[in-house]
Scaffold this active site. Structure first.
Site, PDB file in Angstrom:
ATOM      1  CG  LEU A  49     -24.008  -2.666   9.954  1.00  0.00           C
ATOM      2  CD1 LEU A  49     -25.218  -2.820  10.777  1.00  0.00           C
ATOM      3  CD2 LEU A  49     -24.680  -2.157   8.485  1.00  0.00           C
ATOM      4  CE  LYS A  63     -10.682  -4.802  -0.835  1.00  0.00           C
ATOM      5  NZ  LYS A  63     -10.277  -3.720   0.139  1.00  0.00           N
ATOM      6  N   GLY A  64      -6.462 -10.098   1.174  1.00  0.00           N
ATOM      7  CA  GLY A  64      -6.129 -11.485   1.506  1.00  0.00           C
ATOM      8  C   GLY A  64      -5.072 -11.453   2.618  1.00  0.00           C
ATOM      9  CG  ASP A 119      -1.970  -1.188   1.245  1.00  0.00           C
ATOM     10  OD1 ASP A 119      -2.082  -1.848   0.119  1.00  0.00           O
ATOM     11  OD2 ASP A 119      -2.683  -1.330   2.286  1.00  0.00           O
ATOM     12  CG  ASP A 160      -9.241  -6.106   4.470  1.00  0.00           C
ATOM     13  OD1 ASP A 160     -10.096  -6.489   3.782  1.00  0.00           O
ATOM     14  OD2 ASP A 160      -8.355  -5.427   4.254  1.00  0.00           O
ATOM     15  CG  ASN A 205      -4.518  -6.021   4.881  1.00  0.00           C
ATOM     16  OD1 ASN A 205      -3.454  -5.934   4.895  1.00  0.00           O
ATOM     17  ND2 ASN A 205      -5.343  -5.147   4.118  1.00  0.00           N
ATOM     18  N   GLY A 261      -2.405   2.616   8.501  1.00  0.00           N
ATOM     19  CA  GLY A 261      -2.256   1.428   7.515  1.00  0.00           C
ATOM     20  C   GLY A 261      -3.065   0.365   7.984  1.00  0.00           C
TER      21      GLY A 261
HETATM   22  O1  RIB Z   1      -8.883  -3.662   2.624  1.00  0.00           O
HETATM   23  C1  RIB Z   1      -7.784  -2.467   2.294  1.00  0.00           C
HETATM   24  C2  RIB Z   1      -6.773  -2.997   1.568  1.00  0.00           C
HETATM   25  O2  RIB Z   1      -7.449  -2.817   0.280  1.00  0.00           O
HETATM   26  C3  RIB Z   1      -5.574  -2.495   1.346  1.00  0.00           C
HETATM   27  O3  RIB Z   1      -4.515  -2.843   2.228  1.00  0.00           O
HETATM   28  C4  RIB Z   1      -5.205  -2.286  -0.075  1.00  0.00           C
HETATM   29  O4  RIB Z   1      -4.193  -3.125  -0.481  1.00  0.00           O
HETATM   30  C5  RIB Z   1      -6.448  -2.686  -0.786  1.00  0.00           C
HETATM   31  O5  RIB Z   1      -6.228  -4.323  -1.063  1.00  0.00           O
END
Ligand code: RIB
Length: 302
Positions: free
Chosen positions: A217, A41-42, A14, A249, A44, A284
């Protein structure tokens, strides 16, 4: 030890720039800060689940560049099994360009890079790991064919499945009945269902074969829909927010970890709400993702 949770995962680096207000088309603004942080997202959700005590493994495809190495270093630190991560030499890693605003909200553009090559064949190579897990989870940042292959494999072996349908997109008909738990936010819920009103929209998704729909939500918590049950609302937490990147996530990863610990739905959703709220306290996606002890302490304080 074999993973209990397998994540069919995206991995992005990111690049986060803090700007005063959402950009207008054609506008340029000076950013006050630029950071390069772990995301996707994965990944995370996998980190969130690992910090909540689950044994987690990844099926992912990363770039041969420095950004790919950053993922391998992160997963090693977090105790996440990366034996099914493929490194695509000569390909760039997934990258998310994120504009962060003073109220903690953001806008994101994702370039999936090497991750767009994650396919059913790579999933098949992780067959034994998936078959031996308790949960398989994915988001819509990885190719849907890979998710469908993983969920079919999971279903054949009695492994439960969770899909975070973000970013929202049309799903193949055959994928719906393979989803045990779906975790859309309100926008994704309405996009997927094609009807307005949370109850009607969730009902439409259950009718397609989804086992349970958990609508997130934000600070208002979440709402669980299951066939034959009244909707269950679980309150959230209004906290001062640094940024919301990765909060959804974190919710997903913490929910899977809680269900793996065999918490019942109200407990598991309370744990996931708390983890997501705590994750907004740092900059982050992963910096402020809490440990299980932090979530339990927070919940005990009421
Ligand atoms: O959900 C947040 C994520 O969405 C970020 O870390 C970014 O990489 C995007 O995938």
């Amino acid at each position: 030890m074999a993973p209990e949770v397998v994540c069919i995962a995206s991995w992005n680096v990111d690049l986060i720039a803090q700007i005063p207000s959402p950009l207008l088309r054609g506008q340029t603004q000076l950013a006050s800060q630029l950071q390069r942080l772990p995301g996707g997202k994965g990944s995370n959700a996998a980190v969130a689940a690992a910090r909540q005590g689950a044994r987690v493994g990844l099926v992912a495809r990363i770039g041969g560049d420095d950004f790919g190495q950053m993922g391998l270093d992160l997963w090693a630190r977090e105790g996440i099994d990366s034996r099914h991560v493929q490194r695509a030499q000569g390909q760039v890693n997934g990258t998310a360009l994120i504009l962060g605003y003073p109220d903690g909200d953001n806008s994101i553009a994702i370039y999936p890079g090497a991750g767009s090559g994650l396919d059913a064949l790579q999933v098949e190579q992780a067959r034994d790991t998936i078959a031996g897990a308790r949960w398989v989870m994915a988001s819509c940042e990885v190719p849907l064919a890979a998710t469908q292959a993983a969920f079919a494999l999971a279903r054949a072996h009695g492994v439960r499945t969770l899909l975070n349908p973000a970013p929202a997109m049309a799903l193949p008909e055959a994928l719906w009945p393979l989803i045990d738990v779906l975790t859309p936010n309100e926008g994704e819920l309405h996009h997927l269902a094609g009807v307005q009103g949370a109850d009607r929209a969730a009902g439409a998704l259950l009718a397609r074969g989804v086992g349970a729909v958990v609508v997130t939500l934000g600070a208002r918590g979440c709402r669980l829909y299951r066939g034959g049950h009244e909707p269950l609302a679980v309150a959230g937490h209004a906290v001062p927010v640094v940024d919301t990147i990765g909060a959804g996530d974190t919710f997903t990863g913490a929910l899977v970890a809680a269900l793996t610990r065999q918490e019942d739905w109200p407990q598991a959703l309370a744990s996931a709400n708390a983890a997501a709220a705590l994750s907004t306290q740092g900059r982050g996606a992963v910096a402020a993702m809490p440990s299980l002890a932090q979530v339990q302490h927070w919940l005990a304080q009421g």
